[in-house]
Write an enzyme that holds these catalytic residues in place. Structure first.
Site, mmCIF file in Angstrom:
data_model
loop_
_atom_site.group_PDB
_atom_site.id
_atom_site.type_symbol
_atom_site.label_atom_id
_atom_site.label_comp_id
_atom_site.label_asym_id
_atom_site.label_seq_id
_atom_site.Cartn_x
_atom_site.Cartn_y
_atom_site.Cartn_z
ATOM 1 N N CYS A 50 0.772 -1.300 0.013
ATOM 2 C CA CYS A 50 -0.021 -0.053 0.195
ATOM 3 C C CYS A 50 1.072 1.260 0.121
ATOM 4 O O CYS A 50 0.423 2.424 -0.333
ATOM 5 C CB CYS A 50 -0.916 0.156 1.248
ATOM 6 N N GLY A 192 -13.368 -6.351 1.568
ATOM 7 C CA GLY A 192 -12.203 -7.155 1.075
ATOM 8 C C GLY A 192 -11.989 -8.230 2.016
ATOM 9 O O GLY A 192 -12.274 -8.381 3.266
ATOM 10 N N GLY A 194 -8.437 -10.119 1.543
ATOM 11 C CA GLY A 194 -6.992 -10.217 1.705
ATOM 12 C C GLY A 194 -6.410 -10.268 3.073
ATOM 13 O O GLY A 194 -7.147 -10.381 4.042
ATOM 14 N N MET A 196 -4.612 -7.806 4.456
ATOM 15 C CA MET A 196 -4.845 -6.712 5.273
ATOM 16 C C MET A 196 -6.048 -6.626 5.842
ATOM 17 O O MET A 196 -6.414 -6.361 7.077
ATOM 18 C CB MET A 196 -4.521 -5.390 4.706
#
Length: 587
Positions: A50, A192, A194, A196
């Site tokens: 990121c 999301g 994923g 993270m």
């Protein structure tokens, strides 16, 4: 061949550039393939997180490698090379190793000491291995960096120097208060599924939220994460709450409805566009606070006011005025600033300041404003708003000839912002949540840009110095091992040549002395081998030691020259080692 890294991160580039340069998974794959297809590089790996985009490669030419890797980064990121170049950094050989190890330890992270980067390095290596773009050098580098990172976290208190972006982001949402007290009893929406997002969901569950809703484009992944949360946190009380955590999965089209129920939203997807617009957030928070939410579009501009005098008032309303007295004299400005010196608080572009001008003067003033002469004022105003204001004033003056009244604009009551009813944490790059949400009442948004600002002054723990010493020691050890490994094929080729000479001489002896029995032949063979081994032992051990020292790369060339070794024989040993490494690599 030599290690080269070209990249940009939160330390070298503003968030706006990082956001535009972000690489999707498909873009990373294509970048790796194009890099190894380019002439200077034989291996490649991409570390894209990121707040960083780095391209690692094994190159045979430094300048050509820098040029090629920079060009490839620009092509695949979509940011022009001329615009991207000022933000790029380059590390070569030992400096590249030092940089990678520092990254793995969290020393180069936005939040110093965070451990999330280790998982991202592991994913980067796995992708390069899957695409067969990582050879011996990059496999050794990335695997060793993972070991160095784990060592730093286990042997020092680097974890006390910082935490993951998730934890740091939640601390910012809590405005410095205790996260567990802030999170207790709230409902969370995680967009999301994923790594993270999974970390965010688990952190929120531990902090004491009562519900975690997971939304993802692949519904099965959302279900899997929700199931894991239920298993781990659904059957026991949390540390800060007296109720168990419930978790469920929803599809992405259910996000608008879930947004109206959620208290905390964490978003971290790989989407290239906005996942949550300001309008969607405004609709979700409508009714939760004691005042209306402004109509905000995706671009962050409020809806345009009506034509005529209402447009003037709408354009002026709510703006921070600039005093004409503080504006100073500006070249070609048609406004007599001295005439309004007493009009404290009047904007040089506002209705009261330009009242009394005729239409021609107003048009001249509008042209001066459009040319951006008054940078201090236009820096705070959008061009669209300025043009609306000036056009309305000009239309009024054209109709009545002049604006007869010089008056102060009525003061606009400053309405205090209500306490946040919806907390948003955007960890995606490019961003998932419209930045215009910052202006909505009743909403608190923390994104990568605000995290960067908040972490700039974060205190550094004393353990950071210890980690830096670990990194320096590991870089020296890695360099020595790589230099020693570089000479190993030459030493192996030398011993192979010696063995071939011994075998040839033994065969010749067998022909000249056919009457020797097997025991005698064995004694002769052992004696000859011992002589050769003793002659080669000291020089080969010493040359490995010398080659491991800085500047020792030339010893392999010297050895090949002294013993007239066939370069193809040495290259064959290199290929054999690479083949063995390929079979031994982790899946």
């Amino acid at each position: 061949m030599s290690l080269l890294v070209v990249g940009l991160s939160h330390r070298s580039a503003p968030v706006s550039v990082l956001e535009r340069a972000a690489l999707s998974t498909d873009a990373q794959v294509k970048l790796l393939q194009d890099t190894v297809a380019a002439e200077p590089a034989t291996e490649a790996a991409v570390l894209a997180t990121c707040n960083r985009i780095e391209l690692y490669a094994d190159v045979d030419k430094f300048h050509a490698g820098v040029a090629e890797l920079s060009t490839l980064l620009a092509q695949h990121s979509g940011v022009g090379l001329e615009e991207l170049t000022p933000y790029l950094y380059v590390h070569y050989e030992d400096r590249a190793v030092h940089h990678q190890f520092s990254v793995a330890c969290g020393l180069d992270s936005m939040v110093v000491g965070e451990g999330q980067i280790l998982g991202q390095i592991k994913d980067s290596l796995a992708r390069a291995q899957e695409l067969h773009t990582a050879g011996k050098l990059l496999n050794d580098l990335f695997q060793q960096s993972l070991r160095v990172g784990k060592r730093a976290h286990s042997e020092t208190g680097i974890d006390r120097a910082g935490q993951s972006l998730v934890t740091f982001g939640l601390e910012q949402l809590a405005a410095g208060g205790d996260v567990q007290e802030w999170a207790a009893g709230r409902r969370a929406l995680v967009i999301g599924a994923g790594s993270m997002s999974s970390l965010a969901a688990a952190t929120l569950a531990r902090a004491g939220v009562t519900e975690v809703v997971v939304a993802n484009r692949t519904f099965e992944r959302a279900e899997r994460l929700a199931h894991l949360l239920e298993e781990q946190y659904g059957q026991r009380l949390t540390e800060s709450a007296d109720t168990a955590v419930t978790a469920r999965a929803v599809r992405m089209n259910a996000v608008p409805g879930e947004l109206t129920r959620a208290d905390v939203v964490v978003s971290c997807t790989g989407a290239t566009g906005l996942v949550l617009t300001a309008e969607a957030v405004a609709q979700a928070v409508e009714g939760r606070i004691g005042q209306s939410v402004a109509d905000v579009t995706d671009s962050g501009r409020t809806a345009a006011p009506a034509d005529g005098q209402d447009a003037v008032q709408g354009a002026v309303k709510g703006r921070a005025p600039q005093s004409a007295a503080t504006a100073g004299a500006e070249e070609n400005c048609p406004l007599d600033l001295a005439a309004v010196q007493g009009a404290s608080g009047f904007s040089v572009l506002g209705e009261a300041a330009v009242a009394g001008m005729d239409a021609a003067t107003l048009e001249q003033h509008a042209a001066w404003v459009d040319n951006g002469t008054d940078r201090r004022e236009t820096a705070r105003r959008s061009p669209e708003a300025d043009s609306e204001l000036i056009a309305a004033l000009a239309a009024t003056a054209a109709t009545v000839g002049r604006i007869p009244e010089r008056r102060r604009p009525e003061p606009v009551a400053v309405i205090p912002r209500p306490a946040p009813a919806l907390f948003l944490l955007d960890l995606a790059m490019p961003r998932d949540i419209d930045a215009a949400v910052h202006r909505l009442p009743g909403v608190r948004l923390v994104d990568i840009e605000s995290l960067a600002e908040a972490s700039a002054d974060a205190p550094m723990a004393a353990d950071v110095d210890q980690v830096r010493r670990i990194v320096s020691d590991e870089v020296a050890a890695f360099g020595a091992a790589q230099r020693a490994a570089h000479i190993t094929p030459t030493v192996v080729a030398l011993r192979t040549m010696a063995a071939d000479v011994v075998a040839s001489e033994i065969a010749r002896l067998d022909g000249r002395l056919p009457d020797l029995d097997e025991r005698q032949r064995g004694e002769i063979r052992q004696a000859v081998h011992r002589v050769v081994d003793k002659l080669l032992h000291a020089p080969t051990v010493r040359v490995k030691q010398l080659a491991a020292e800085p500047g020792g790369a030339g010893y392999a060339d010297a050895l090949r020259t002294l013993f007239d070794l066939d370069p193809e024989t040495v290259a064959a040993v290199f290929r054999a080692e690479d083949s063995t490494d390929e079979k031994d690599r982790p899946a």
